[in-house]
Design an enzyme around this catalytic site. Sequence first.
Site, PDB file in Angstrom:
ATOM      1  N   CYS A   1       1.006  -1.130  -0.481  1.00 55.99           N
ATOM      2  CA  CYS A   1      -0.504  -0.285  -0.452  1.00 55.99           C
ATOM      3  C   CYS A   1       0.962   1.454  -0.828  1.00 55.99           C
ATOM      4  O   CYS A   1       1.361   1.577   1.087  1.00 55.99           O
ATOM      5  CB  CYS A   1      -1.048  -0.021   0.934  1.00 55.99           C
ATOM      6  SG  CYS A   1      -1.943   1.903   1.395  1.00 55.99           S
TER       7      CYS A   1
ATOM      8  N   CYS B   1      -0.339   3.788   2.343  1.00 55.33           N
ATOM      9  CA  CYS B   1      -0.198   3.887   3.769  1.00 55.33           C
ATOM     10  C   CYS B   1       1.048   4.223   3.723  1.00 55.33           C
ATOM     11  O   CYS B   1       1.261   4.319   4.623  1.00 55.33           O
ATOM     12  CB  CYS B   1      -0.269   2.618   3.974  1.00 55.33           C
ATOM     13  SG  CYS B   1      -2.200   1.964   2.872  1.00 55.33           S
ATOM     14  N   ASP B   2       2.241   4.006   3.289  1.00 57.17           N
ATOM     15  CA  ASP B   2       3.397   3.281   3.706  1.00 57.17           C
ATOM     16  C   ASP B   2       4.582   4.213   3.418  1.00 57.17           C
ATOM     17  O   ASP B   2       5.647   4.599   3.226  1.00 57.17           O
ATOM     18  CB  ASP B   2       4.050   2.356   3.633  1.00 57.17           C
ATOM     19  CG  ASP B   2       2.913   1.247   4.521  1.00 57.17           C
ATOM     20  OD1 ASP B   2       2.227   1.762   5.563  1.00 57.17           O
ATOM     21  OD2 ASP B   2       3.223  -0.039   4.301  1.00 57.17           O
TER      22      ASP B   2
END
Length: 304
Positions: A130, A133-134
Amino acid sequence: MYDVIIIGAGVAGISAAIYAKRSNLNVLILEKESPGGQVNKTATIENYPGFTKIEGPDFAFKLFEQLQQLKVDYKRLEVKEIKDNGDYKTIITNKDSYQAKTVIIATGRVPRKLGKENEDKLYGRGISFCSICDGKLYKDKHIAVIGGGNSAIEESLYLSSLASDLTLIHRNEKLRADETLINELKNKDNVEILYNTEVEKFNENNNVLDSIEIKDTQNRNNNILKVDGVFVFIGYEPASDFIKNLGILNENGYVVVNNKMETKIPGIYACGDIIKKDVYQIVTAESEGAIAATFAKKYIDNSN
């Protein structure tokens, strides 16, 4: 007892909930993660009618906001099993059980893994599925992206704006994404594309990703690529393990439905990326959710 229980709060599930609620049905939607599904993990959406460009998490929030405005009953639970009792269905979660006249399955798909050494061990420790997300964890660092389809290229474009260097690793000699996306990525100064290359192993140092071992599939040479993070985008698998007992899946784990989103079990419907179809897009998932809810309502009316 609910009229309909919807499993999954992604685009298809929320669309089904909206249509079911507006049809005056008693609705419960169950979701084990965040509402919005895979949309939450999409950096930017540029092909949805009505929005020239919108961030994935913002789109997911708008979906959930509409659920709240309609006062749809929502619970954050993981569904473990569905039991078909004929006139009603029992949905067993990690905490409680619920009953409904109809069920709409909209659990979508999950990212496919490479299945290489240390992959599971280093998930969240240098390996991610992701970018939204990261991605920011690797600002000004060297990132590798694995894949060659639209998702891999779209996420690479986003990650290249954060990373100092980005290496795209693709096992074939040609990328499978749209030409517009490919050309945009090739124009990035900090992006290198390795064709005919496969990842053999993820190397770790103190339980953190240190480098990856890659193989040139043409000359069979192995090399070590030093990277700070790896993002894997090689496709998806249906999230259908919990319904294997129902006998409604094809050989690849997708739910088989007709054009009314009906499975072969009366009262059980499916929509979105969990079903076998040709086009996996937000707009198709939304329409399938609407269709599933519409025919679930007709099923309930005819059963009364």
